[in-house]
Design a protein around this motif. Structure first.
Motif, short mmCIF file in Angstrom:
data_model
loop_
_atom_site.label_atom_id
_atom_site.label_comp_id
_atom_site.label_asym_id
_atom_site.label_seq_id
_atom_site.Cartn_x
_atom_site.Cartn_y
_atom_site.Cartn_z
N HIS A 22 15.83 0.28 -1.98
CA HIS A 22 14.37 0.14 -1.83
C HIS A 22 13.84 0.63 -0.48
O HIS A 22 12.65 0.50 -0.22
CB HIS A 22 13.96 -1.33 -2.03
N GLY A 23 14.67 1.13 0.38
CA GLY A 23 14.22 1.56 1.70
C GLY A 23 13.90 0.34 2.57
O GLY A 23 14.55 -0.69 2.48
N TRP A 24 12.87 0.47 3.38
CA TRP A 24 12.48 -0.64 4.26
C TRP A 24 11.74 -1.70 3.45
O TRP A 24 10.78 -1.38 2.76
CB TRP A 24 11.57 -0.15 5.38
N VAL A 25 12.18 -2.96 3.55
CA VAL A 25 11.53 -4.06 2.84
C VAL A 25 11.23 -5.20 3.82
O VAL A 25 11.96 -5.40 4.80
CB VAL A 25 12.39 -4.58 1.66
N LEU A 26 10.17 -5.91 3.51
CA LEU A 26 9.80 -7.07 4.33
C LEU A 26 10.81 -8.20 4.15
O LEU A 26 11.25 -8.47 3.04
CB LEU A 26 8.43 -7.60 3.93
N THR A 27 11.12 -8.85 5.24
CA THR A 27 11.93 -10.06 5.19
C THR A 27 10.98 -11.25 5.04
O THR A 27 9.76 -11.10 5.21
CB THR A 27 12.73 -10.22 6.50
N PRO A 28 11.50 -12.44 4.76
CA PRO A 28 10.62 -13.61 4.74
C PRO A 28 9.88 -13.78 6.07
O PRO A 28 8.69 -14.11 6.10
CB PRO A 28 11.57 -14.77 4.47
N LEU A 29 10.56 -13.52 7.18
CA LEU A 29 9.91 -13.60 8.48
C LEU A 29 8.80 -12.55 8.59
O LEU A 29 7.73 -12.81 9.14
CB LEU A 29 10.94 -13.41 9.60
N LEU B 276 0.81 -1.22 0.00
CA LEU B 276 0.00 0.00 0.00
C LEU B 276 0.84 1.27 0.00
O LEU B 276 0.32 2.36 0.19
CB LEU B 276 -0.93 0.01 1.22
N GLY B 277 2.13 1.14 -0.18
CA GLY B 277 3.01 2.31 -0.18
C GLY B 277 3.59 2.55 1.19
O GLY B 277 3.49 1.72 2.10
N GLU B 278 4.21 3.69 1.33
CA GLU B 278 4.88 4.03 2.58
C GLU B 278 3.90 4.72 3.54
O GLU B 278 3.08 5.54 3.11
CB GLU B 278 6.08 4.95 2.30
N VAL B 279 4.02 4.41 4.79
CA VAL B 279 3.12 4.98 5.79
C VAL B 279 3.29 6.50 5.86
O VAL B 279 2.33 7.22 6.11
CB VAL B 279 3.34 4.31 7.18
N GLU B 280 4.51 6.98 5.59
CA GLU B 280 4.77 8.43 5.65
C GLU B 280 3.98 9.21 4.61
O GLU B 280 3.65 10.38 4.84
CB GLU B 280 6.27 8.72 5.43
N THR B 281 3.68 8.57 3.48
CA THR B 281 3.00 9.29 2.39
C THR B 281 1.56 8.84 2.18
O THR B 281 0.88 9.37 1.30
CB THR B 281 3.78 9.11 1.07
N PHE B 282 1.10 7.88 2.98
CA PHE B 282 -0.27 7.39 2.83
C PHE B 282 -1.24 8.51 3.22
O PHE B 282 -1.01 9.22 4.21
CB PHE B 282 -0.50 6.16 3.71
N PRO B 283 -2.35 8.69 2.48
CA PRO B 283 -3.26 9.82 2.76
C PRO B 283 -4.22 9.56 3.93
O PRO B 283 -5.44 9.52 3.76
CB PRO B 283 -4.01 9.98 1.43
N PHE B 284 -3.67 9.38 5.12
CA PHE B 284 -4.51 9.25 6.32
C PHE B 284 -5.27 10.54 6.55
O PHE B 284 -4.76 11.63 6.28
CB PHE B 284 -3.65 8.97 7.57
N LEU B 285 -6.49 10.44 7.08
CA LEU B 285 -7.24 11.65 7.46
C LEU B 285 -6.48 12.41 8.54
O LEU B 285 -6.42 13.64 8.52
CB LEU B 285 -8.64 11.28 7.96
N ASN B 286 -5.94 11.68 9.49
CA ASN B 286 -5.13 12.25 10.55
C ASN B 286 -3.79 11.49 10.56
O ASN B 286 -3.71 10.41 11.12
CB ASN B 286 -5.81 12.10 11.91
N PRO B 287 -2.77 12.02 9.91
CA PRO B 287 -1.52 11.28 9.80
C PRO B 287 -0.86 11.06 11.16
O PRO B 287 -0.98 11.90 12.06
CB PRO B 287 -0.65 12.16 8.91
N PRO B 288 -0.17 9.93 11.30
CA PRO B 288 0.54 9.68 12.56
C PRO B 288 1.76 10.58 12.69
O PRO B 288 2.27 11.13 11.72
CB PRO B 288 0.95 8.20 12.42
#
Length: 173
Positions: free
Chosen positions: A60-67, A24-36
């Protein structure tokens, strides 16, 4: 309308983990109504890194590991999920399932004002001298099971009596 939005009050590790898993993209740029808050975002990333769920890649910045992908499939807090995944690896999954469940609800021990001493005495029977986690496990192991045995489902009455006698919450058990 006077309550702080949930996204600004909660641990963002789970939100970040799900967003990564669902791409869903990066949390920093996600269009939350009230950003964290930025500090909450940093804390979420740091926790996921400590858990081994994400790693930082120069390109790639932060990426998920297999875990991290495995953690994202579990419908619970990443910290509890990480405990369960490690418990499976260590061969103690059954015990950790009980402990994780116990940590996800309020303490099942009840301490009514009119029976504090009786409750303390009843709870002492389950106390483990070295660990509150093992105390939770002792309570669970002592409780009558609510299972299907030989095709017959056991009644909840035995558990209700056990809880009443030992000053435990039936609902939390």
């Amino acid at each position: 309308r006077f309550t702080q939005p949930e996204i600004q009050r909660s641990n963002l590790a789970e939100v970040i983990l799900r967003m990564k898993a669902f791409r869903l993209g990066e949390v920093e740029t996600f269009p939350f109504l009230n950003p964290p808050q930025p500090q909450a975002i940093r804390s979420g990333y740091l926790l996921l890194e400590e858990l081994g769920a994400i790693t930082q890649s120069p390109e790639h910045g932060w990426v998920l590991t297999p875990l991290g992908r495995e953690l994202a499939r579990l419908p619970l807090d990443p910290t509890l999920g990480r405990m369960l995944l490690q418990a499976r690896h260590e061969g103690v999954l059954h015990e950790m399932l009980v402990i994780a469940a116990g940590l996800s609800v309020p303490d099942p021990r009840e301490r009514p004002d009119n029976a504090r001493e009786a409750a303390a005495n009843a709870h002492q029977a389950f106390a483990h001298p070295e660990s509150d986690f093992l105390t939770l496990l002792n309570i669970w192991n002592a409780a009558p099971p609510l299972t299907v045995a030989h095709g017959v489902r056991t009644s909840g009455n035995a558990l209700r009596r056990f809880c009443k006698t030992n000053f435990l919450s039936f609902t939390r058990m």
